[in-house]
Scaffold this motif. Sequence first.
Motif, short mmCIF file in Angstrom:
data_model
loop_
_atom_site.label_atom_id
_atom_site.label_comp_id
_atom_site.label_asym_id
_atom_site.label_seq_id
_atom_site.Cartn_x
_atom_site.Cartn_y
_atom_site.Cartn_z
N GLU A 28 -4.36 -41.64 -41.55
CA GLU A 28 -5.02 -41.27 -42.80
C GLU A 28 -4.50 -42.12 -43.95
O GLU A 28 -3.39 -42.66 -43.91
CB GLU A 28 -4.76 -39.79 -43.11
N GLN A 29 -5.30 -42.24 -45.00
CA GLN A 29 -4.89 -42.95 -46.21
C GLN A 29 -3.60 -42.35 -46.76
O GLN A 29 -3.47 -41.14 -46.92
CB GLN A 29 -5.99 -42.85 -47.26
N GLY A 30 -2.61 -43.20 -47.06
CA GLY A 30 -1.37 -42.77 -47.67
C GLY A 30 -0.30 -42.26 -46.72
O GLY A 30 0.82 -41.97 -47.15
N GLU A 31 -0.60 -42.18 -45.43
CA GLU A 31 0.41 -41.72 -44.46
C GLU A 31 1.48 -42.79 -44.24
O GLU A 31 1.22 -43.99 -44.32
CB GLU A 31 -0.24 -41.43 -43.11
N ILE A 32 2.70 -42.32 -43.95
CA ILE A 32 3.77 -43.20 -43.50
C ILE A 32 4.00 -42.89 -42.02
O ILE A 32 4.38 -41.78 -41.67
CB ILE A 32 5.06 -42.99 -44.28
N ILE A 33 3.77 -43.88 -41.18
CA ILE A 33 3.87 -43.72 -39.74
C ILE A 33 5.03 -44.55 -39.22
O ILE A 33 5.21 -45.71 -39.60
CB ILE A 33 2.57 -44.15 -39.04
N SER A 34 5.82 -43.96 -38.35
CA SER A 34 6.88 -44.72 -37.68
C SER A 34 6.49 -44.92 -36.22
O SER A 34 6.05 -43.99 -35.54
CB SER A 34 8.21 -43.97 -37.75
N ILE A 35 6.66 -46.15 -35.74
CA ILE A 35 6.52 -46.43 -34.32
C ILE A 35 7.92 -46.59 -33.77
O ILE A 35 8.65 -47.52 -34.11
CB ILE A 35 5.68 -47.69 -34.06
#
Length: 237
Positions: A28-35
């Motif tokens: 989603e717009q604005g999410e911070i995702i970690s891989i």
Amino acid sequence: MFLQIKDLAFCYYRSKDYAIKNFNLEIEQGEIISILGESGSGKSTVLRLLSGLETPTSGIIRINNQIMTDDRHFVLPEKRGIGMVFQDYALFPHMTVAENIQFGLKKQTKRDKQQRVDEVLDLVNMAKLKKRYPHELSGGQQQRVALARTLAPKPSLLLLDEPFSNLDADLQIKIRNELKEIIKKTGITSIFVTHDREDSRAIADRIITMRDGAAYEWESICTTRKLEDKRVEVLTP
């Protein structure tokens, strides 16, 4: 949905094995995702595919409703509106802090460039050091400059590759808290890869764990599901 990755696959030249296979992800717009994943799991390769530094074998990448790559399209890296912070920061040693940040600003007047440099320096709390050179900065300060340079052109998507790998443990804790605050202020959708679970938990809204080129989604209920697969894994928060 701001970012959609569907059935992504990639194989390095002369390799018999896929580095990425059946990778699916929506952000989603604005999410911070970690891989999150160990070395060789494919996490950094995902960033290279998103940024256009590598061409996928198959699959679709769509950012902000625009196709970046599929079986008929491929948008060049410089036209994707993506910013990337590398592990070694990649600062120009012969340029000052301000000059490093200004380097990526194109097609703007000198006044507009200076204004934008000052804005991002204020954002990362580096305004007083804008005339210094990279070798005169600490590791944490260099990282903030690298982040400011990436944010200056106002990218729609921010990618960070092992952003804390060159920092000692105490500084790592301090900087990751600062990093999350800075990213949230900008509202930029962000993906960072790491092998450190504590980094992921401290910064990310969601954590995607990777193994052998495949993705798992970590949710607040501590249950993960392998995307487009039947296997299920449970992680302890």
